[in-house]
Design a protein around this motif. Sequence first.
Motif, PDB file in Angstrom:
ATOM      1  N   PRO A   1       0.804  -1.287   0.008  1.00  0.00           N
ATOM      2  CA  PRO A   1       0.070  -0.224  -0.047  1.00  0.00           C
ATOM      3  C   PRO A   1       0.766   1.320   0.127  1.00  0.00           C
ATOM      4  O   PRO A   1       0.280   2.235  -0.662  1.00  0.00           O
ATOM      5  CB  PRO A   1      -0.929  -0.056   1.497  1.00  0.00           C
ATOM      6  CG  PRO A   1      -0.690  -1.725   1.354  1.00  0.00           C
ATOM      7  CD  PRO A   1       0.316  -2.162   0.986  1.00  0.00           C
TER       8      PRO A   1
ATOM      9  N   VAL B   1      -1.508   0.247  -3.891  1.00  0.00           N
ATOM     10  CA  VAL B   1      -2.242  -1.372  -4.024  1.00  0.00           C
ATOM     11  C   VAL B   1      -2.890  -1.569  -2.314  1.00  0.00           C
ATOM     12  O   VAL B   1      -2.504  -1.344  -1.599  1.00  0.00           O
ATOM     13  CB  VAL B   1      -1.366  -2.373  -4.255  1.00  0.00           C
ATOM     14  CG1 VAL B   1      -0.483  -2.842  -3.661  1.00  0.00           C
ATOM     15  CG2 VAL B   1      -2.386  -3.554  -4.979  1.00  0.00           C
ATOM     16  N   THR B   2      -4.288  -1.941  -2.431  1.00  0.00           N
ATOM     17  CA  THR B   2      -4.935  -2.304  -1.197  1.00  0.00           C
ATOM     18  C   THR B   2      -4.085  -3.215  -0.289  1.00  0.00           C
ATOM     19  O   THR B   2      -4.282  -3.071   1.126  1.00  0.00           O
ATOM     20  CB  THR B   2      -6.350  -2.434  -1.462  1.00  0.00           C
ATOM     21  OG1 THR B   2      -6.422  -3.708  -2.188  1.00  0.00           O
ATOM     22  CG2 THR B   2      -7.147  -1.474  -2.061  1.00  0.00           C
ATOM     23  N   ALA B   3      -3.449  -4.175  -0.555  1.00  0.00           N
ATOM     24  CA  ALA B   3      -2.886  -5.017   0.171  1.00  0.00           C
ATOM     25  C   ALA B   3      -1.499  -5.408  -0.490  1.00  0.00           C
ATOM     26  O   ALA B   3      -1.488  -5.393  -1.698  1.00  0.00           O
ATOM     27  CB  ALA B   3      -3.612  -6.278   0.573  1.00  0.00           C
TER      28      ALA B   3
END
Length: 365
Positions: free
Chosen positions: A348, A353-355
């Motif tokens: 992140p 990016v979320t994870a």
Amino acid sequence: MLKAIGLMSGTSLDGVDVALIETDGERIGTFGPTSYRAYSDCERVLLRQALADAVSVIERDARPGALMDAELLVTRAHAEAIENFLKAHNLSRDAIDVVGFHGQTVLHRPDQKLTVQIGDGHALAKALGLPVVFDLRAADVAAGGQGAPLVPVYHRALVRLLNSTGPAMVVNIGGVANITYIDGETLIACDTGPGNAPLDDFMLRRTGEAVDRDGRTAARGRADQDWIARALSRPFFTTPPPKSLDRNDFAALSVEGMSTEDGAATLTAFTAASIAMIAPTLPKLPANWIVVGGGASNPTLMRMLGQRVAPASMIRGTDLGWSGDAVEAQAFAYMAVRSLKGLPLTFPGTTGVTAPLTGGVLAKP
Ligand SMILES: Nc1ncnc2c1ncn2[C@@H]1O[C@H](COP(=O)(O)OP(=O)(O)OP(=O)(O)O)[C@@H](O)[C@H]1O
Ligand SMILES: CC(=O)N[C@H]1[C@@H]2OC[C@@H](O2)[C@@H](O)[C@@H]1O[C@H](C)C(=O)O
């Protein structure tokens, strides 16, 4: 530990860097040799044409105009770079576990979930008789990340070897410039703006050679501070990380009315100022900024950057025993091993990016 060769053809369009490292995907075991395969003038013309033709691309597999020929060239140049590297260093093919292949970015539009690297990973694996990990940006962009910068995970591994305390900062000045900020578990990264690309392009138009060698031309000129202030008023520069750029995002900023010396000084100062603008967005101000990439070899740029980030000091990666030109190639060797092991390449804090996410596609010979 695996033996991995990394390959990088960066946005400067100068050539292919090659590097061998031993790694388990977490720690760096040993640094092996490095080398470089320059593009010829003819090849550079084709690559520049490919960049121009890529502007109309809306699907990452499309190869209009010069892109088809450029892709053949990129694959062939990388195969040649590895064959020469193996020969020069007396390395047997069987000793190599994997190759990390970045390819050549011709378009980067993460907001449209599009990043295009040309170079055929499957053809390269066949030509070399080695497993090749390629397309390392695609998964991140598909998951909503910026797809760049990728190298921060490797900068973190390099910084861990230093056993230093406090936040560390790595600045990479290639065609585009990017930073990695590391403080314990905190990892923050982004592109900061132009690196050498606008200066290289300007010098090519004015002198026929795409470099201001040792910053000599800029050192004789006067930077236009009003021009720089206008250029820095673009929203990109005050946007906090994560963020990334296409090589040509600043191509419209023209210094054509200036003398060659003043134009070079202005573009060099613009690069320095835009890198320094990242400082207020970081949690703490690192005492040392470690500079890698071709820009570290430009004393005028280094001087201007030093003035902008004072009282922080500038250290060249080479002063720490890091490779001068091949940090990115080493990074793609490192990422190829991480990809084989399913370890994350992006986070992140680095691409948004979320994870944490792995990436890369494996081509078997
Ligand atoms: N002696 C030098 N004097 C001035 N500039 C230099 C010198 N050596 C290298 N450079 C600059 O560095 C550039 C190459 O940098 P580098 O190899 O880091 O780029 P790259 O791998 O294409 O970059 P990236 O992928 O990070 O954008 C050259 O195009 C040139 O502008
Ligand atoms: C899309 C793309 O190829 N970006 C390059 C470019 O060159 C420098 C900077 O912009 C960085 O974001 C990236 O390369 C390095 C290798 C990276 O991904 O870390």
